[in-house]
Write a protein that holds these residues in place. Structure first.
Motif, PDB file in Angstrom:
ATOM      1  N   VAL A   1      19.485 -39.983 -24.431  1.00  0.00           N
ATOM      2  CA  VAL A   1      19.226 -38.901 -25.385  1.00  0.00           C
ATOM      3  C   VAL A   1      17.926 -38.184 -25.047  1.00  0.00           C
ATOM      4  CG1 VAL A   1      18.687 -38.384 -27.803  1.00  0.00           C
ATOM      5  CG2 VAL A   1      20.537 -39.979 -27.240  1.00  0.00           C
ATOM      6  N   SER A   2      16.872 -38.956 -24.717  1.00  0.00           N
ATOM      7  CA  SER A   2      15.576 -38.337 -24.420  1.00  0.00           C
ATOM      8  C   SER A   2      15.617 -37.491 -23.152  1.00  0.00           C
ATOM      9  CB  SER A   2      14.499 -39.420 -24.277  1.00  0.00           C
ATOM     10  OG  SER A   2      14.798 -40.263 -23.173  1.00  0.00           O
ATOM     11  N   LEU A   3      16.501 -37.849 -22.236  1.00  0.00           N
ATOM     12  CA  LEU A   3      16.629 -37.071 -21.000  1.00  0.00           C
ATOM     13  C   LEU A   3      17.529 -35.848 -21.170  1.00  0.00           C
ATOM     14  CD1 LEU A   3      17.039 -39.982 -18.382  1.00  0.00           C
ATOM     15  CD2 LEU A   3      15.032 -38.533 -18.728  1.00  0.00           C
ATOM     16  N   GLY A   4      18.137 -35.736 -22.352  1.00  0.00           N
ATOM     17  CA  GLY A   4      18.997 -34.579 -22.610  1.00  0.00           C
ATOM     18  C   GLY A   4      20.328 -34.653 -21.893  1.00  0.00           C
ATOM     19  N   ILE A   5      20.753 -35.873 -21.544  1.00  0.00           N
ATOM     20  CA  ILE A   5      22.031 -36.054 -20.837  1.00  0.00           C
ATOM     21  C   ILE A   5      23.168 -36.065 -21.853  1.00  0.00           C
ATOM     22  CG2 ILE A   5      23.369 -37.585 -19.343  1.00  0.00           C
ATOM     23  CD1 ILE A   5      20.647 -38.678 -18.339  1.00  0.00           C
ATOM     24  N   ASP A   6      24.139 -35.230 -21.655  1.00  0.00           N
ATOM     25  CA  ASP A   6      25.242 -35.082 -22.599  1.00  0.00           C
ATOM     26  C   ASP A   6      26.447 -35.907 -22.137  1.00  0.00           C
ATOM     27  OD1 ASP A   6      26.964 -34.365 -24.542  1.00  0.00           O
ATOM     28  OD2 ASP A   6      27.236 -32.288 -23.880  1.00  0.00           O
ATOM     29  N   LEU A   7      26.739 -36.957 -22.890  1.00  0.00           N
ATOM     30  CA  LEU A   7      27.912 -37.781 -22.588  1.00  0.00           C
ATOM     31  C   LEU A   7      29.000 -37.595 -23.644  1.00  0.00           C
ATOM     32  CD1 LEU A   7      26.270 -41.166 -21.454  1.00  0.00           C
ATOM     33  CD2 LEU A   7      27.256 -39.388 -20.019  1.00  0.00           C
TER      34      LEU A   7
ATOM     35  N   THR B   1      41.652 -42.633 -17.317  1.00  0.00           N
ATOM     36  CA  THR B   1      40.535 -42.538 -18.256  1.00  0.00           C
ATOM     37  C   THR B   1      39.492 -43.593 -17.913  1.00  0.00           C
ATOM     38  OG1 THR B   1      42.003 -41.784 -20.028  1.00  0.00           O
ATOM     39  CG2 THR B   1      39.853 -42.667 -20.676  1.00  0.00           C
ATOM     40  N   CYS B   2      38.246 -43.159 -17.820  1.00  0.00           N
ATOM     41  CA  CYS B   2      37.148 -44.090 -17.538  1.00  0.00           C
ATOM     42  C   CYS B   2      36.291 -44.206 -18.797  1.00  0.00           C
ATOM     43  CB  CYS B   2      36.302 -43.604 -16.362  1.00  0.00           C
ATOM     44  SG  CYS B   2      34.984 -44.767 -15.901  1.00  0.00           S
ATOM     45  N   ILE B   3      36.181 -45.421 -19.323  1.00  0.00           N
ATOM     46  CA  ILE B   3      35.354 -45.663 -20.501  1.00  0.00           C
ATOM     47  C   ILE B   3      34.061 -46.328 -20.053  1.00  0.00           C
ATOM     48  CG2 ILE B   3      35.200 -46.809 -22.742  1.00  0.00           C
ATOM     49  CD1 ILE B   3      38.230 -46.808 -22.872  1.00  0.00           C
ATOM     50  N   LEU B   4      32.952 -45.730 -20.443  1.00  0.00           N
ATOM     51  CA  LEU B   4      31.636 -46.264 -20.079  1.00  0.00           C
ATOM     52  C   LEU B   4      31.220 -47.283 -21.135  1.00  0.00           C
ATOM     53  CD1 LEU B   4      29.535 -45.816 -17.861  1.00  0.00           C
ATOM     54  CD2 LEU B   4      28.419 -44.161 -19.381  1.00  0.00           C
ATOM     55  N   VAL B   5      31.078 -48.545 -20.741  1.00  0.00           N
ATOM     56  CA  VAL B   5      30.760 -49.590 -21.720  1.00  0.00           C
ATOM     57  C   VAL B   5      29.454 -50.275 -21.339  1.00  0.00           C
ATOM     58  CG1 VAL B   5      33.211 -49.972 -22.176  1.00  0.00           C
ATOM     59  CG2 VAL B   5      32.029 -51.404 -20.507  1.00  0.00           C
TER      60      VAL B   5
END
Length: 289
Positions: free
Chosen positions: A239-245, A224-228
């Motif tokens: 959010v403005s770029l519409g990137i879904d994380l 599991t990789c957690i983005l911190v």
């Protein structure tokens, strides 16, 4: 070089050296060596002319030329110092030869110029090639060292590793991050990887794409990789770029990410009477390693 001209140059070496040093030192303030001490400039100039005369005596011997070039690179001297010095030297020896022979026929002058060019130009080319080659080698080594340091994977606890990222992420570095990440996960048998992007100044579509690919690759090999380290401005950009994380675990700080990693590996920090250890203290101790 013609043997007659060569003998004249060697016989008048003291005069040539004196005039050469005077003219090169005159270039100092208006060109490149105004930050160099008088003592260092004087010793380097004398070594420079010694290298040139050594090459004359040994008819093109290049070992000392190569060593001198490497030394100048190590000291950080500019390439213009070498080329200007050799051009000045060519002019000084031409003037010396013409003065000694006292001939003014155009054919003879052309012969002297041609002879000087045939001798000086190969040295210039050799020095420039050695200089540029050594410099490219130095830059290459530095690039490799920076790449190795640009995406470290640090094991901080059994099953938990941290990859702190600092600076911009381009395609080449993203490839290195992916390789180090996957190799490190396998090597350290990591169950959880904390990818810390606190030091990444800009997260655009391309950077986010590379990060998502890395997180997804870690998931595929069973970890599991957690983005911190997602700062508020980075969150707004994503959010403005519409990137879904949404499908990927994220935390705003390394502290929260580490707490989540402990939970995923069925562990927690326990305070004891003998030694109270908080998560903040544990995070600080990790940064010291």
């Amino acid at each position: 070089m013609d043997n007659q001209f060569r003998d004249i140059v060697l016989e008048n070496s003291d005069v040539i050296i004196k005039r050469w040093i005077q003219e090169v030192e005159a270039l100092r303030l208006e060109n490149y060596t105004d930050q160099i001490s008088d003592r260092l400039l004087d010793s380097t100039n004398r070594e420079f002319v010694n290298v040139i005369f050594h090459s004359i005596r040994n008819e093109g011997e290049t070992a000392e030329v190569r060593a001198f070039s490497e030394k100048l690179i190590h000291l950080g001297w500019p390439l213009s110092y070498i080329t200007d010095g050799l051009h000045v030297f060519r002019r000084v020896i031409i003037e010396c030869i013409l003065t000694e022979l006292r001939k003014e026929e155009s054919a003879f002058i052309f012969s002297v110029l041609n002879s000087a060019d045939q001798w000086v130009e190969p040295i210039i080319r050799h020095l420039v090639n050695e200089y540029s080659g050594n410099w490219e080698h130095t830059v290459s080594l530095q690039r490799v060292a920076l790449q190795e340091l640009s995406a470290p994977l640090i094991p901080v606890m059994d099953g938990i590793t941290v990859m702190p990222l600092v600076g911009t992420i381009d395609t080449e570095r993203a490839k290195l991050i992916m390789e180090n990440l996957l190799d490190g996960v396998m090597k350290h048998n990591a169950e959880v990887v904390l990818m810390d992007i606190t030091g990444v100044p800009v997260v655009d579509t391309m950077v986010a794409h590379h990060i998502i690919q890395a997180v997804e690759a870690v998931r595929i090999i069973g970890s599991t990789c957690i983005l911190v380290g997602i700062r508020p401005e980075i969150a707004q950009t994503i959010v403005s770029l519409g990137i879904d994380l949404a499908e990927y675990p994220t935390k705003s700080s390394l502290k929260k990410g580490f707490t989540a990693a402990l939970e995923l590996t069925n562990r927690k920090i326990v305070q004891t009477k003998e030694e109270e250890v908080s998560i903040d203290e544990l995070i600080k101790s990790l940064h010291k390693e």
